[in-house]
Structures are given as structure tokens and as C-alpha cells.
Design a protein around this motif. Structure first.
Motif, PDB file in Angstrom:
ATOM      1  N   LYS A  19      17.682  25.866  59.470  1.00 19.46           N
ATOM      2  CA  LYS A  19      18.584  26.918  59.926  1.00 19.46           C
ATOM      3  C   LYS A  19      17.727  27.916  60.698  1.00 19.46           C
ATOM      4  O   LYS A  19      16.699  28.370  60.198  1.00 19.46           O
ATOM      5  CB  LYS A  19      19.255  27.623  58.749  1.00 19.46           C
ATOM      6  CG  LYS A  19      20.187  26.732  57.976  1.00 19.46           C
ATOM      7  CD  LYS A  19      20.998  27.506  56.940  1.00 19.46           C
ATOM      8  CE  LYS A  19      20.118  28.096  55.880  1.00 19.46           C
ATOM      9  NZ  LYS A  19      20.866  28.784  54.830  1.00 19.46           N
ATOM     10  N   SER A  21      17.771  31.347  63.697  1.00 16.67           N
ATOM     11  CA  SER A  21      18.621  32.441  64.150  1.00 16.67           C
ATOM     12  C   SER A  21      18.902  32.396  65.648  1.00 16.67           C
ATOM     13  O   SER A  21      19.903  32.935  66.111  1.00 16.67           O
ATOM     14  CB  SER A  21      18.001  33.790  63.777  1.00 16.67           C
ATOM     15  OG  SER A  21      16.763  33.961  64.422  1.00 16.67           O
ATOM     16  N   THR A  62      22.171  26.808  64.232  1.00 20.99           N
ATOM     17  CA  THR A  62      22.523  28.218  63.980  1.00 20.99           C
ATOM     18  C   THR A  62      23.902  28.319  63.324  1.00 20.99           C
ATOM     19  O   THR A  62      24.526  29.376  63.366  1.00 20.99           O
ATOM     20  CB  THR A  62      22.522  29.027  65.298  1.00 20.99           C
ATOM     21  OG1 THR A  62      23.454  28.436  66.210  1.00 20.99           O
ATOM     22  CG2 THR A  62      21.143  29.085  65.928  1.00 20.99           C
ATOM     23  N   TYR A  64      25.051  28.648  60.326  1.00 25.77           N
ATOM     24  CA  TYR A  64      25.247  29.713  59.327  1.00 25.77           C
ATOM     25  C   TYR A  64      24.242  30.846  59.492  1.00 25.77           C
ATOM     26  O   TYR A  64      24.224  31.766  58.675  1.00 25.77           O
ATOM     27  CB  TYR A  64      25.093  29.145  57.905  1.00 25.77           C
ATOM     28  CG  TYR A  64      26.006  27.986  57.624  1.00 25.77           C
ATOM     29  CD1 TYR A  64      27.376  28.173  57.472  1.00 25.77           C
ATOM     30  CD2 TYR A  64      25.502  26.696  57.520  1.00 25.77           C
ATOM     31  CE1 TYR A  64      28.213  27.099  57.228  1.00 25.77           C
ATOM     32  CE2 TYR A  64      26.330  25.620  57.274  1.00 25.77           C
ATOM     33  CZ  TYR A  64      27.689  25.825  57.128  1.00 25.77           C
ATOM     34  OH  TYR A  64      28.512  24.758  56.885  1.00 25.77           O
ATOM     35  N   SER A  65      23.420  30.770  60.518  1.00 24.80           N
ATOM     36  CA  SER A  65      22.284  31.687  60.587  1.00 24.80           C
ATOM     37  C   SER A  65      22.101  32.380  61.941  1.00 24.80           C
ATOM     38  O   SER A  65      21.094  33.059  62.139  1.00 24.80           O
ATOM     39  CB  SER A  65      21.009  30.921  60.244  1.00 24.80           C
ATOM     40  OG  SER A  65      20.886  29.767  61.070  1.00 24.80           O
ATOM     41  N   LYS A  66      23.055  32.236  62.852  1.00 25.47           N
ATOM     42  CA  LYS A  66      22.898  32.806  64.195  1.00 25.47           C
ATOM     43  C   LYS A  66      22.653  34.316  64.112  1.00 25.47           C
ATOM     44  O   LYS A  66      23.385  35.039  63.445  1.00 25.47           O
ATOM     45  CB  LYS A  66      24.129  32.515  65.045  1.00 25.47           C
ATOM     46  CG  LYS A  66      23.932  32.840  66.507  1.00 25.47           C
ATOM     47  CD  LYS A  66      25.076  32.319  67.349  1.00 25.47           C
ATOM     48  CE  LYS A  66      24.691  32.352  68.798  1.00 25.47           C
ATOM     49  NZ  LYS A  66      25.541  31.536  69.614  1.00 25.47           N
ATOM     50  N   ASP A  67      21.594  34.740  64.797  1.00 29.51           N
ATOM     51  CA  ASP A  67      21.196  36.149  64.888  1.00 29.51           C
ATOM     52  C   ASP A  67      20.888  36.787  63.532  1.00 29.51           C
ATOM     53  O   ASP A  67      20.903  38.008  63.403  1.00 29.51           O
ATOM     54  CB  ASP A  67      22.268  36.970  65.623  1.00 29.51           C
ATOM     55  CG  ASP A  67      22.480  36.495  67.052  1.00 29.51           C
ATOM     56  OD1 ASP A  67      21.489  36.086  67.707  1.00 29.51           O
ATOM     57  OD2 ASP A  67      23.636  36.517  67.524  1.00 29.51           O
ATOM     58  N   SER A  68      20.588  35.979  62.533  1.00 31.66           N
ATOM     59  CA  SER A  68      20.252  36.507  61.204  1.00 31.66           C
ATOM     60  C   SER A  68      18.816  36.998  61.166  1.00 31.66           C
ATOM     61  O   SER A  68      17.952  36.475  61.880  1.00 31.66           O
ATOM     62  CB  SER A  68      20.416  35.413  60.145  1.00 31.66           C
ATOM     63  OG  SER A  68      21.755  35.055  60.017  1.00 31.66           O
ATOM     64  N   ARG A  70      15.031  37.419  59.474  1.00 29.93           N
ATOM     65  CA  ARG A  70      14.151  36.517  58.732  1.00 29.93           C
ATOM     66  C   ARG A  70      14.343  36.741  57.236  1.00 29.93           C
ATOM     67  O   ARG A  70      14.477  37.880  56.796  1.00 29.93           O
ATOM     68  CB  ARG A  70      12.683  36.840  59.019  1.00 29.93           C
ATOM     69  CG  ARG A  70      12.150  36.303  60.280  1.00 29.93           C
ATOM     70  CD  ARG A  70      10.678  36.709  60.395  1.00 29.93           C
ATOM     71  NE  ARG A  70      10.025  35.890  61.382  1.00 29.93           N
ATOM     72  CZ  ARG A  70       8.731  35.714  61.438  1.00 29.93           C
ATOM     73  NH1 ARG A  70       7.945  36.298  60.570  1.00 29.93           N
ATOM     74  NH2 ARG A  70       8.206  34.960  62.379  1.00 29.93           N
ATOM     75  N   PRO A  71      14.324  35.669  56.449  1.00 27.68           N
ATOM     76  CA  PRO A  71      14.363  35.866  54.996  1.00 27.68           C
ATOM     77  C   PRO A  71      13.045  36.490  54.529  1.00 27.68           C
ATOM     78  O   PRO A  71      12.004  36.326  55.187  1.00 27.68           O
ATOM     79  CB  PRO A  71      14.539  34.452  54.444  1.00 27.68           C
ATOM     80  CG  PRO A  71      14.112  33.535  55.525  1.00 27.68           C
ATOM     81  CD  PRO A  71      14.296  34.269  56.823  1.00 27.68           C
ATOM     82  N   ASP A 123      11.297  31.967  63.203  1.00 28.04           N
ATOM     83  CA  ASP A 123      12.121  32.465  62.106  1.00 28.04           C
ATOM     84  C   ASP A 123      11.346  32.634  60.808  1.00 28.04           C
ATOM     85  O   ASP A 123      11.933  32.897  59.761  1.00 28.04           O
ATOM     86  CB  ASP A 123      13.316  31.528  61.886  1.00 28.04           C
ATOM     87  CG  ASP A 123      14.323  31.667  63.006  1.00 28.04           C
ATOM     88  OD1 ASP A 123      14.943  32.735  63.111  1.00 28.04           O
ATOM     89  OD2 ASP A 123      14.465  30.715  63.796  1.00 28.04           O
ATOM     90  N   ASN A 125       9.617  30.280  59.292  1.00 28.16           N
ATOM     91  CA  ASN A 125       9.441  29.031  58.561  1.00 28.16           C
ATOM     92  C   ASN A 125       7.998  28.576  58.738  1.00 28.16           C
ATOM     93  O   ASN A 125       7.506  28.482  59.860  1.00 28.16           O
ATOM     94  CB  ASN A 125      10.372  27.935  59.103  1.00 28.16           C
ATOM     95  CG  ASN A 125      11.829  28.267  58.907  1.00 28.16           C
ATOM     96  OD1 ASN A 125      12.269  28.553  57.802  1.00 28.16           O
ATOM     97  ND2 ASN A 125      12.583  28.239  59.990  1.00 28.16           N
TER      98      ASN A 125
END
Length: 164
Positions: A19, A21, A62, A64-68, A70-71, A123, A125
Motif C-alpha cells: 500500500k 500513498s 493506493t 486504501y492509502s492514497k495521500d496517507s 507514513r505510518p 512511504d 517501507n
């Protein structure tokens, strides 16, 4: 847990699906910096990339994660994706390619069984770029189990592979 079943020795991890962003930013990294090839787009929100014409080694989406954002580093999730290079010379070549792109590394290690370069994708990862040393060079403990460790990787010695 008592279990007689053992996964077949020929089993391999076929691909990873991440996923992300921003799809274009991820393609710029995985294709532009690392040299993967785009095999197909899946609509406008997913891409599949590979090495050597395989259908895909990495999926990027993207959905579920577009423009999210970073975790957090302490969030559960993938620690890193490890990309295995066939030879030490190939590892040296990708080291030089990433360095020439001014993309930051997060670490370098000799693990006894392998040598590795570490970096993060856009992102956050983790990505490990590595090659396995020949099996007969893997260090073993007195009981026969592997003696893996983390020591500094001699980058000058790695780079010298390109001159051979």
C-alpha cells in the motif's frame, strides 16, 4: 505446537504487494531508482512491476492509502522487503546506481550468510537489497546451526567488484 507438515523446500515468496500513498512517486523509486520494469497498470490506482519479465515481483496500490501519511516507525506492519540479487557484482552495481541517484541508504551489513544494503521507499517501507554468499561460506555454530550476525559491510571491497 506439534506439526509434522513441513513446507516444501522449493517454496519461494512470489511477490509483495504494498500500500503506497502516491503511485507515481513509488514508480519513480522502484522503476526509476531500482530499475524494476512496469509490467502493467491496474486502473489508475495500482501498478505491477518486475525483474526480467515475470508477471510481477512487486504490486503497488493506493486503494486504501492514497495521500496517507507514513505510518509510525513503531506501528505494526512490514519491516522490509528483501530483494535478492544474483551476484555480488549485481549488488555492487545497484549500490552505485542508488548512490548516483543521491537516494539515502539507512544501513549496510554483512550478515555472514549475505551482504545487504538498506533503504526506505518513499512511504517508509524498508527495502533490503542483498546477495547470498555461497552456502559453503555460511558460518555455522558448533551445533551446526547458522551463525548469522550483523557486522559492518566493507563498501570499498563491494565497489571493487565492478572492476573485476
Amino acid at each position: 505446537m506439534e506439526n509434522e507438515y513441513k513446507i516444501p523446500a522449493q517454496t519461494r515468496i512470489g511477490h509483495v504487494h504494498l500500500k503506497v500513498s502516491n503511485l507515481q512517486r513509488s514508480l519513480d523509486f522502484y522503476c526509476g531508482v531500482l530499475g524494476f520494469e512496469l509490467t502493467t497498470m491496474y486502473g489508475t490506482d495500482a501498478a505491477f512491476i518486475s525483474a526480467g519479465g515475470y508477471h510481477h515481483h512487486i504490486g503497488l496500490n493506493t486503494w486504501y492509502s492514497k495521500d496517507s501519511p507514513r505510518p509510525g516507525v513503531h506501528s505494526p506492519g512490514l519491516f522490509h522487503t528483501a530483494i535478492l540479487y544474483p551476484t555480488r557484482k549485481d549488488l555492487a552495481a545497484i549500490f552505485e546506481r542508488v548512490r548516483a541517484a543521491n537516494y539515502p541508504f539507512t544501513g549496510f551489513a554483512d550478515h555472514g550468510v549475505s551482504e545487504a544494503l538498506y533503504l526506505d521507499d518513499p512511504d517508509g517501507n524498508g527495502v533490503e537489497l542483498y546477495w547470498d554468499k555461497p552456502r559453503d561460506q555460511w558460518p555455522v555454530k558448533p551445533d551446526g546451526s547458522l551463525e548469522m550476525y550483523t557486522k559492518a559491510l566493507d563498501l570499498d571491497h563491494l565497489r571493487a567488484e565492478l572492476e573485476r
